[in-house]
Design a protein around this motif. Structure first.
Motif: not given
Length: 265
Positions: A123-128
């Protein structure tokens, strides 16, 4: 003590587990009547460590919810000891936590916990991730019929492909909804979960086995649309309809970008 040596000494102190400074570092500083050099260093050390722990809590709220504050802090402290912060941005501090869990706990405990960590990191990678150029239904409507067979697509930069063997997504949803956490359970069959970003909103969706196979064929094995239809025809008499239906769903979800080959230019 030379400045470079002092900086290295101070860095080692901040990254270490002990708030008690070495004699060389302590003696290089002057305290005051209100605060000794040793007390000032301890405040700095504890504040730095607290900020690192807070950053990991922000990246892994479901792990905190599942383990509880005390157990998560023990895990995070061990992780920071093994992988001290080396990047100028705290954004990447928790990048290796899932792999650390794999080696830190026995396999039976590590597997579901590490999978949950990978899910949260996705989720962190997707958001950034970068935006990319999403394929749209409008652009597909203008695609000449002769170009459909050779159409090739890839996943947009934000799309993360997670293979789940446990009910990690159910655990993640329970934390999100502030509900009771379900017991950890292995799934009957591994399940693909896609995580991506549309605008500033994180999205996720689980795929059935057939859909996951079809999407993987296009974005990982390089099938064109004709190849997808051929592959589906071995299992479904309405292969072209199913292929078009899935393609429309993937485009509507905002998962795909068009891959332009030399022949297309």
């Amino acid at each position: 003590m030379r400045l470079n040596d002092w900086q290295l000494e101070f860095e080692a102190y901040l990254l270490g587990a002990q708030s008690q400074p070495g004699a060389a570092l302590r003696d290089s500083l002057l305290g005051s009547t209100a605060l000794s050099a040793e007390e000032g260093l301890a405040i700095y050390h504890n504040a730095y460590r607290s900020r690192l722990l807070d950053a990991l809590r922000e990246d892994y709220p479901t792990l905190v919810y599942w383990l509880g504050d005390d157990q998560f802090e023990r895990l995070a402290s061990a992780y920071l000891q093994a992988h001290p912060s080396r990047h100028f941005s705290l954004r990447w501090l928790g990048e290796r936590l899932a792999d650390f869990i794999d080696g830190y706990l026995v396999a039976e405990q590590a597997a579901p916990l590490a999978e949950l960590a990978r899910l949260e990191w996705a989720f962190t990678l997707a958001f950034d991730a970068m935006e990319g150029e999403p394929l749209t239904l409008q652009s597909m409507a203008s695609l000449p019929p002769a170009d459909w067979p050779e159409l090739r697509v890839g996943l947009l930069p934000s799309v993360q492909w997670q293979l789940c063997h446990y009910n990690s997504l159910a655990v993640w949803r329970a934390r999100k909804d502030e509900g009771e956490l379900p017991a950890t359970a292995a799934l009957d069959q591994p399940q693909v979960c896609l995580i991506w970003r549309q605008g500033l909103i994180s999205r996720y969706r689980s795929l059935g086995a057939a859909e996951a196979h079809a999407l993987a064929g296009m974005v990982q094995q390089g099938w064109n649309f004709a190849g997808l239809c051929v592959e589906l025809s071995a299992h479904d008499d309405s292969a072209a309809v199913q292929a078009a239906t899935w393609l429309k769903q993937w485009i509507s979800d905002g998962l795909l970008e068009r891959l332009i080959t030399a022949e297309d230019e």
